[in-house]
Design a protein around this motif. Structure first.
Motif, PDB file in Angstrom:
ATOM      1  N   TRP A  50      -2.434   3.717   7.525  1.00 55.61           N
ATOM      2  CA  TRP A  50      -2.096   4.082   6.205  1.00 55.61           C
ATOM      3  C   TRP A  50      -3.122   4.579   5.379  1.00 55.61           C
ATOM      4  O   TRP A  50      -3.038   5.655   4.688  1.00 55.61           O
ATOM      5  CB  TRP A  50      -1.438   2.900   5.510  1.00 55.61           C
ATOM      6  N   ARG A  89       0.736  -1.296  -0.037  1.00 54.56           N
ATOM      7  CA  ARG A  89      -0.020   0.155  -0.010  1.00 54.56           C
ATOM      8  C   ARG A  89       0.965   1.243   0.051  1.00 54.56           C
ATOM      9  O   ARG A  89       0.633   2.127  -0.598  1.00 54.56           O
ATOM     10  CB  ARG A  89      -0.916  -0.013   1.218  1.00 54.56           C
ATOM     11  N   SER A 144      -2.802   8.593   4.152  1.00 57.52           N
ATOM     12  CA  SER A 144      -2.985   8.860   2.531  1.00 57.52           C
ATOM     13  C   SER A 144      -3.951   9.754   2.099  1.00 57.52           C
ATOM     14  O   SER A 144      -3.915  10.521   1.392  1.00 57.52           O
ATOM     15  CB  SER A 144      -3.226   7.447   1.992  1.00 57.52           C
ATOM     16  N   PHE A 149      -3.174  13.046   0.185  1.00 58.12           N
ATOM     17  CA  PHE A 149      -3.869  13.351  -0.912  1.00 58.12           C
ATOM     18  C   PHE A 149      -4.624  14.431  -1.225  1.00 58.12           C
ATOM     19  O   PHE A 149      -4.556  15.264  -1.911  1.00 58.12           O
ATOM     20  CB  PHE A 149      -4.932  11.931  -1.421  1.00 58.12           C
ATOM     21  N   SER A 177       2.029   1.613  -3.505  1.00 53.04           N
ATOM     22  CA  SER A 177       0.986   2.134  -4.220  1.00 53.04           C
ATOM     23  C   SER A 177       0.753   3.687  -4.134  1.00 53.04           C
ATOM     24  O   SER A 177       0.395   4.493  -5.175  1.00 53.04           O
ATOM     25  CB  SER A 177      -0.287   1.459  -4.112  1.00 53.04           C
ATOM     26  N   THR A 178       0.795   4.228  -2.808  1.00 48.45           N
ATOM     27  CA  THR A 178       0.755   5.579  -2.387  1.00 48.45           C
ATOM     28  C   THR A 178       1.855   6.363  -3.089  1.00 48.45           C
ATOM     29  O   THR A 178       1.779   7.522  -3.925  1.00 48.45           O
ATOM     30  CB  THR A 178       0.917   5.814  -0.982  1.00 48.45           C
ATOM     31  N   ILE A 200       5.435  11.432   3.637  1.00 52.43           N
ATOM     32  CA  ILE A 200       4.415  11.642   2.571  1.00 52.43           C
ATOM     33  C   ILE A 200       3.571  12.733   2.933  1.00 52.43           C
ATOM     34  O   ILE A 200       3.239  13.741   2.121  1.00 52.43           O
ATOM     35  CB  ILE A 200       3.802  10.310   2.549  1.00 52.43           C
TER      36      ILE A 200
END
Lengths: 189, 111
Positions: free
Chosen positions: B82, A144, B86, B90, A147-148, B17
């Protein structure tokens, strides 16, 4: 056969740093796709791992080289303000574009988009490179996560593509040129 | 979050991230704000030949690196949700892409 000093810097900014960076971004997407598609037993050798690290570091350096050379060398030449009384705007690309309503959009949309969105590409790819190096041994556990990373690499490719595309198109409309002449080859008759 | 020291913990990746997307978002916000307020544009002119872009990009990079450092210290060795990480990342990334597109900035500034 001659080019000017500014032509040379623009080529280094756009083709050497920017062009190779975009190709490397695409390479990272292939790496990520491969790592998502492999089913066990796809481990790299030590040499392969080292070369992959070098590739990722070079990609990051190219990305930062592109935005820094663009912002601190090429862009000041592009946005230079002509002294009062100058009517030939050839050496002042931004003013040349804005002087004609048919070309103004290349600055108001193209350059204003490019100058900001371009910075996203090295930020995102630095992060992607770091994550790939940090989690290279994680294997199946972090599918995952990879994929991110694909989404962020695609966003970086989009940002870099917009910057490179508009850079090339704007330079065709109003090139950044000038500075000392550099002879590449003696003329032949 | 699971206990620290998990060898396959995703916290460090989550920190990287979220911080990168936050840096991009800061870039978008500063680009629009600098375009809308002349005083801010002047403040963001760290290097005169480059204009406000010098400050917009420098501040965004500082936001990114500071956020990364703080989040890394907080999340390293831990396992984070996660899906939530994410979604947040995003969201910042999408907003950043929108804000750096000049027509969106112009719309927000009523130009």
């Amino acid at each position: 056969m001659q080019i000017t000093g500014r032509d040379l810097v623009t080529i280094i900014h756009g083709m050497l740093f920017g062009g190779l960076f975009l190709m490397a971004c695409f390479g990272v997407l292939i790496l990520l796709h491969r790592s998502l598609s492999i089913r066990g037993g796809g481990e790299l050798t030590e040499a392969g791992r080292r070369r992959e690290h070098i590739f990722l570091v070079v990609m990051v350096v190219l990305g930062w080289g592109a935005v820094l050379s663009g912002a601190y060398f090429v862009y000041p030449w592009y946005r230079a303000i002509p002294p009062a009384g100058v009517t030939n705007l050839g050496a002042y690309p931004q003013r040349l574009l804005l002087a004609d309503p048919h070309t103004a959009g290349w600055h108001t949309l193209g350059m204003e988009w490019k100058e900001h969105v371009a910075w996203m590409a090295p930020i995102l790819m630095t992060m992607v490179a770091w994550v790939l190096m940090k989690y290279e041994d994680a294997g199946e556990e972090h599918r995952r996560l990879r994929s991110t990373a694909v989404v962020f690499a695609l966003a970086a490719l989009l940002a870099g593509g917009v910057a490179a595309g508009f850079g090339a198109l704007i330079d065709k409309q109003a090139p950044v040129t000038g500075g000392p002449a550099i002879n590449l080859m003696r003329g032949t008759r | 979050m699971k206990a620290a020291g998990n060898p396959v913990a995703n916290g460090a990746a989550g920190a990287a991230i979220v911080a990168a997307s936050l840096g991009c978002f800061a870039l978008g916000v500063l680009a629009v704000a600098g375009d809308g307020w002349k005083a801010l544009a002047t403040m963001l002119t760290f290097y005169r030949p480059t204009g406000p872009l010098s400050g917009v990009s420098t501040v965004a990079i500082v936001v990114w690196l500071v956020a990364w450092s703080v989040a890394h210290r907080a999340w390293r060795g831990k396992t984070v949700a996660w899906g939530k990480v994410s979604v947040v990342a995003f969201m910042f990334l999408g907003l950043a892409l929108l804000l750096t597109f000049p027509p969106v900035g112009d719309l927000l500034l009523g130009k």
